[in-house]
Motif scaffolding. Sequence first.
Motif, short mmCIF file in Angstrom:
data_model
loop_
_atom_site.label_atom_id
_atom_site.label_comp_id
_atom_site.label_asym_id
_atom_site.label_seq_id
_atom_site.Cartn_x
_atom_site.Cartn_y
_atom_site.Cartn_z
N ALA A 23 1.42 -6.84 -11.56
CA ALA A 23 2.38 -6.38 -12.56
C ALA A 23 1.65 -5.87 -13.80
O ALA A 23 0.73 -6.53 -14.28
N ALA A 24 2.08 -4.73 -14.28
CA ALA A 24 1.41 -4.10 -15.41
C ALA A 24 2.30 -4.05 -16.63
O ALA A 24 3.53 -3.94 -16.53
N SER A 25 1.68 -4.13 -17.79
CA SER A 25 2.38 -3.94 -19.05
C SER A 25 1.47 -3.15 -19.99
O SER A 25 0.25 -3.21 -19.88
N GLY A 26 2.10 -2.37 -20.86
CA GLY A 26 1.32 -1.53 -21.76
C GLY A 26 0.80 -0.30 -21.04
O GLY A 26 0.61 -0.31 -19.84
N GLY A 27 0.56 0.77 -21.74
CA GLY A 27 0.06 1.98 -21.12
C GLY A 27 1.11 2.65 -20.27
O GLY A 27 2.27 2.23 -20.21
N THR A 28 0.71 3.70 -19.58
CA THR A 28 1.60 4.44 -18.69
C THR A 28 1.14 4.16 -17.26
O THR A 28 0.36 4.93 -16.69
N PHE A 29 1.64 3.08 -16.72
CA PHE A 29 1.16 2.60 -15.42
C PHE A 29 1.32 3.63 -14.33
O PHE A 29 0.47 3.76 -13.45
N SER A 30 2.40 4.41 -14.39
CA SER A 30 2.70 5.35 -13.31
C SER A 30 1.66 6.46 -13.19
O SER A 30 1.63 7.18 -12.20
N LEU A 31 0.79 6.61 -14.18
CA LEU A 31 -0.23 7.65 -14.14
C LEU A 31 -1.54 7.17 -13.51
O LEU A 31 -2.44 7.97 -13.26
N TYR A 32 -1.65 5.87 -13.26
CA TYR A 32 -2.91 5.30 -12.82
C TYR A 32 -3.01 5.12 -11.31
O TYR A 32 -2.04 4.76 -10.64
N THR A 33 -4.21 5.34 -10.81
CA THR A 33 -4.58 4.84 -9.49
C THR A 33 -4.76 3.32 -9.60
O THR A 33 -5.27 2.83 -10.62
N VAL A 34 -4.34 2.60 -8.60
CA VAL A 34 -4.49 1.15 -8.61
C VAL A 34 -5.28 0.72 -7.38
O VAL A 34 -5.02 1.17 -6.26
N GLY A 35 -6.26 -0.11 -7.61
CA GLY A 35 -7.08 -0.63 -6.52
C GLY A 35 -6.97 -2.13 -6.41
O GLY A 35 -6.67 -2.82 -7.39
N TRP A 36 -7.19 -2.63 -5.19
CA TRP A 36 -7.30 -4.07 -4.95
C TRP A 36 -8.74 -4.35 -4.51
O TRP A 36 -9.30 -3.65 -3.67
N PHE A 37 -9.28 -5.40 -5.10
CA PHE A 37 -10.61 -5.89 -4.76
C PHE A 37 -10.48 -7.35 -4.39
O PHE A 37 -9.51 -8.01 -4.73
N ARG A 38 -11.51 -7.87 -3.74
CA ARG A 38 -11.54 -9.31 -3.49
C ARG A 38 -12.98 -9.79 -3.56
O ARG A 38 -13.92 -9.03 -3.31
#
Length: 123
Positions: A23-38
Amino acid sequence: QVRLVESGGGLVQSGGSLRLSCAASGGTFSLYTVGWFRQAPGKEREFIARIAWHGGSRYYADSVKGRFTISRDNAKNTVYLQMNSLNPEDTAIYYCATGLSPGASMEAHFGSWGQGTQVTVSS
């Protein structure tokens, strides 16, 4: 700057499923690429999945391909990682992160990170 909070981790038996949320807050999340790491104990952080801002471009590492599915709901500022057929090798802390490039694949490509959520798979 975007603030990210992961949730949904826990203890599951081998063969089970979990769905992680970022879950994101602040900024314009819809413009970002999102990655998952482990990151598993004693191992380097591993890039496992990525979704572009529009959701139309997705990438999976070979280690999770066919078992994990990344998706996003920009209206809810949330990215999901559905994890099926889990096995003990999937035990790790899972992190989400945001980047600007649709092809981001390295830690250095991602600027904001969550605190991580623990996933433990028992045999």
